[in-house]
Design an enzyme around this catalytic site. Structure first.
Site, PDB file in Angstrom:
ATOM      1  N   HIS A  18       0.820  -1.211   0.000  1.00 34.52           N
ATOM      2  CA  HIS A  18       0.000   0.000   0.000  1.00 34.52           C
ATOM      3  C   HIS A  18       0.858   1.266   0.000  1.00 34.52           C
ATOM      4  CE1 HIS A  18      -3.513   2.480   1.134  1.00 34.52           C
ATOM      5  NE2 HIS A  18      -4.197   1.477   0.628  1.00 34.52           N
ATOM      6  N   GLU A  48      -8.514   6.364  -5.550  1.00 31.06           N
ATOM      7  CA  GLU A  48      -7.318   6.542  -6.386  1.00 31.06           C
ATOM      8  C   GLU A  48      -7.623   7.346  -7.645  1.00 31.06           C
ATOM      9  OE1 GLU A  48      -9.374   4.142  -6.520  1.00 31.06           O
ATOM     10  OE2 GLU A  48      -9.009   2.691  -8.103  1.00 31.06           O
TER      11      GLU A  48
HETATM   12  N1  LIG Z   1      -2.188   2.712  -2.025  1.00 32.52           N
HETATM   13  C1  LIG Z   1      -3.392   3.285  -2.153  1.00 32.52           C
HETATM   14  N2  LIG Z   1      -4.398   2.554  -2.680  1.00 32.52           N
HETATM   15  C2  LIG Z   1      -5.600   3.133  -2.831  1.00 32.52           C
HETATM   16  C3  LIG Z   1      -5.848   4.466  -2.440  1.00 32.52           C
HETATM   17  N3  LIG Z   1      -7.150   4.758  -2.733  1.00 32.52           N
HETATM   18  C4  LIG Z   1      -7.686   3.635  -3.261  1.00 32.52           C
HETATM   19  N4  LIG Z   1      -6.758   2.648  -3.334  1.00 32.52           N
HETATM   20  C5  LIG Z   1      -6.891   1.247  -3.808  1.00 32.52           C
HETATM   21  O1  LIG Z   1      -7.084   1.221  -5.202  1.00 32.52           O
HETATM   22  C6  LIG Z   1      -7.623  -0.049  -5.528  1.00 32.52           C
HETATM   23  C7  LIG Z   1      -8.636   0.099  -6.615  1.00 32.52           C
HETATM   24  O2  LIG Z   1      -9.063  -1.168  -6.973  1.00 32.52           O
HETATM   25  P1  LIG Z   1     -10.252  -1.434  -7.966  1.00 32.52           P
HETATM   26  O3  LIG Z   1     -11.359  -0.434  -7.739  1.00 32.52           O
HETATM   27  O4  LIG Z   1     -10.556  -2.885  -7.865  1.00 32.52           O
HETATM   28  O5  LIG Z   1      -9.701  -1.067  -9.391  1.00 32.52           O
HETATM   29  P2  LIG Z   1      -8.363  -1.512 -10.119  1.00 32.52           P
HETATM   30  O6  LIG Z   1      -7.673  -2.641  -9.455  1.00 32.52           O
HETATM   31  O7  LIG Z   1      -7.550  -0.263 -10.335  1.00 32.52           O
HETATM   32  O8  LIG Z   1      -8.906  -2.041 -11.509  1.00 32.52           O
HETATM   33  P3  LIG Z   1      -9.479  -1.217 -12.752  1.00 32.52           P
HETATM   34  O9  LIG Z   1      -9.887   0.168 -12.274  1.00 32.52           O
HETATM   35  O10 LIG Z   1     -10.633  -2.018 -13.231  1.00 32.52           O
HETATM   36  O11 LIG Z   1      -8.363  -1.145 -13.750  1.00 32.52           O
HETATM   37  C8  LIG Z   1      -8.224  -0.629  -4.247  1.00 32.52           C
HETATM   38  O12 LIG Z   1      -7.432  -1.719  -3.861  1.00 32.52           O
HETATM   39  C9  LIG Z   1      -8.099   0.529  -3.257  1.00 32.52           C
HETATM   40  O13 LIG Z   1      -7.834   0.065  -1.965  1.00 32.52           O
HETATM   41  C10 LIG Z   1      -4.760   5.200  -1.866  1.00 32.52           C
HETATM   42  O14 LIG Z   1      -4.863   6.371  -1.503  1.00 32.52           O
HETATM   43  N5  LIG Z   1      -3.576   4.562  -1.747  1.00 32.52           N
END
Ligand SMILES: Nc1nc2c(ncn2[C@@H]2O[C@H](COP(=O)(O)OP(=O)(O)OP(=O)(O)O)[C@@H](O)[C@H]2O)c(=O)[nH]1
Length: 126
Positions: A18, A48
């Site tokens: 993370h 994200e």
């Molecule tokens: N390290 C980190 N991870 C984040 C943050 N905000 C969101 N995430 C992670 O981003 C990931 C998004 O996953 P998904 O929504 O499944 O989307 P993806 O894996 O990018 O897949 P696609 O969008 O379909 O390409 C999740 O695991 C969230 O926990 C952040 O501020 N920091």
């Protein structure tokens, strides 16, 4: 207005942790800021996702810029396996009568289309 969402970001977090994911997001934001003009805005848009505001920019120019950002993000060295960080972008141009909601909704549909088409792409839906 481009909306930007990293691709397969869960995989980045799961593989490199993370904290590395956080660093990747910060680097993407920096790459965007370095590429944009002073008056443009890069904002975190929940999770994200990032929203980019390009004031007084015709859609065509916004699309060109989004494509440049896509390439820069895909080519940058994040210190992890090359090619593991890409982003999809959905771009909407302001139309008379738009509210922030309708603008974001169109950008979001472009983003969904870019993801659906295979990711690492720029899409616009008018
Ligand atoms: N390290 C980190 N991870 C984040 C943050 N905000 C969101 N995430 C992670 O981003 C990931 C998004 O996953 P998904 O929504 O499944 O989307 P993806 O894996 O990018 O897949 P696609 O969008 O379909 O390409 C999740 O695991 C969230 O926990 C952040 O501020 N920091």
């Amino acid at each position: 207005m481009p909306l930007l969402l990293p691709d397969h970001f869960k995989r980045v977090n799961d593989t490199w942790g993370h904290l590395k994911g956080d660093q990747v997001l910060r680097e993407i934001a920096t790459l965007c800021r370095e590429t944009l003009r002073h008056e443009d805005v890069v904002a975190r848009f929940g999770g994200e996702e990032m929203a980019i505001l390009l004031p007084l920019t015709p859609l065509e120019d916004g699309l060109r810029l989004a494509e440049r950002l896509r390439q820069i993000i895909a080519e940058h060295d994040y210190g992890i396996q090359r090619g593991s960080v890409t982003a999809s972008l959905g771009v909407a141009g302001y139309i008379d009568g738009d509210t922030s909601d309708t603008l974001i909704e169109r950008a979001d549909r472009g983003l969904y289309a870019a993801k659906h088409d295979g990711r690492n792409r720029v899409f616009s839906i008018q």
